[in-house]
Design an enzyme around this catalytic site. Structure first.
Site: not given
Ligand code: KIV
Length: 273
Positions: A122, A191
Site C-alpha cells: 500500500k 481515510e
Molecule cells: O497504517 C495504517 O494502519 C493504515 C490504516 C489506517 C488504513 O494505513
C-alpha cells in the site's frame, strides 16, 4: 456472542476482492503487526490484513508514522505473513521509500515482497506518485492506493482533521482515485473524508474502496487493531467503534499477577516441578 466464520476458506486474492465488490459483499480489513495477533485475526475471518505503518504509533510509540523504516516494516510483515492462511496480506511502504525516484521505489517494493512474502503493498498518494505506482505494478506487485487523510503527509496538513471537505480537494481526490485505478491498483483506502464523497468514488471506480472514517457506502472497512480492541487510550475519533476494552482486561490481569507474586500465591505447588 455471534461468531463470523467465512464460508470460503480459500486464500483471498485481489481478484476475489474485485468479485466481492461486484456482488456487493463488504470487505473486512484490519491491521496486524505480529505473528500471534495475525493468527487470531486471520482465524476470525478477516479478508485483508494490513501491516500498517501505524505500527510506528502503536508498536514503536512514535507520534507520527514517518519514522518507521523499511527494515522495521519488513520485520513486521514477515512475522504477520508466517501466521496468515486465508487473508490477503498488504504491507505499507513506509515514508521515504517510494517518493525519491521510481527506481528506488521499485527496488524497495521488490525488497519487501522478496523478504516478507506479502501479497501486496500500500502506498499513500495519487497523481504525484503515479510513476512509482506504474513501475511497481510493472514489476508484478499488486498495489492498494491510499487517499484522503494520508498520515505520511501530516507535516504538510498540520492536522488530522477530515480531508476533502472543499470542492477543489474533493475533485483532486476523485481524479487521483481514477488515476490509481487506470494505472492498475487493485483497491484504494479512503481515510477520513466525507461519506458522500467516498460513496461517489466507490460508484465511479470499479476497484474496491475500503474506508476508514469514510462512511458505510463504500466496499469495505478498515480499522487499526489496537484501536478497535480498546488497547489504545485517548484516541477516540467519531469513526472508531471499540469492540473490546483490552486496556482494562490486560491491566486487570497484570495487576492480579503482580498481587499473586507479591503475596506468594503464585506459583503454587501445582505450578512447580
Ligand atoms: O497504517 C495504517 O494502519 C493504515 C490504516 C489506517 C488504513 O494505513
Amino acid at each position: 456472542m455471534s461468531v463470523h466464520t467465512p464460508e470460503d476458506v480459500r486464500k483471498v486474492t485481489t481478484h476475489r476482492l474485485f468479485e466481492m465488490k461486484q456482488r456487493g459483499e463488504k470487505i473486512s480489513m484490519i491491521t496486524s503487526y505480529d505473528y500471534t495477533m495475525a493468527s487470531i485475526v486471520d482465524e476470525a475471518g478477516v479478508d485483508v490484513i494490513l501491516v500498517g505503518d501505524s505500527a510506528s504509533n502503536v508498536v514503536a510509540g512514535n507520534v507520527t508514522t514517518l519514522p518507521i523504516t523499511l527494515d522495521q516494516m519488513i520485520f513486521l510483515g514477515k512475522s504477520v505473513v508466517k501466521a496468515v492462511k486465508r487473508a490477503l496480506v498488504v504491507v505499507d511502504m513506509p515514508f521515504g521509500t517510494y517518493q525519491v525516484s521510481e527506481t528506488e521505489a521499485v527496488s524497495n517494493a521488490i525488497k519487501i515482497m522478496k523478504i516478507t512474502h506479502a501479497d501486496a503493498l500500500k502506498l499513500e498518494g495519487g497523481i504525484e506518485i503515479i510513476d512509482a505506482v506504474r513501475k511497481i505494478l510493472a514489476a508484478g506487485i499488486p498495489i492498494m492506493g491510499h487517499l484522503g487523510l494520508m498520515p505520511q503527509s501530516i507535516n504538510k496538513y498540520g492536522t488530522y482533521n477530515v480531508r476533502a471537505k472543499e470542492q477543489d480537494e474533493a475533485e483532486k481526490l476523485i481524479a487521483d482515485a481514477k488515476a490509481l485505478e487506470e494505472a492498475g491498483c487493485f483497491a484504494i483506502v479512503l481515510e477520513k473524508i466525507p461519506a458522500a464523497l467516498a460513496q461517489r468514488v466507490a460508484q465511479e471506480v470499479h476497484i474496491p474502496i475500503i474506508g476508514i472514517g469514510a462512511g458505510g457506502d463504500v466496499d469495505g472497512q478498515v480499522l487499526v487493531l489496537h484501536d478497535m480492541l480498546g488497547m489504545t487510550k485517548g484516541f477516540s475519533p467519531r469513526f472508531l467503534r471499540r469492540y473490546a476494552d483490552l486496556n482494562t482486561v490486560i491491566n486487570e490481569a497484570v495487576s492480579h499477577y503482580v498481587e499473586d507474586v507479591k503475596s506468594c500465591d503464585f506459583p503454587n505447588k501445582n505450578e512447580q516441578y
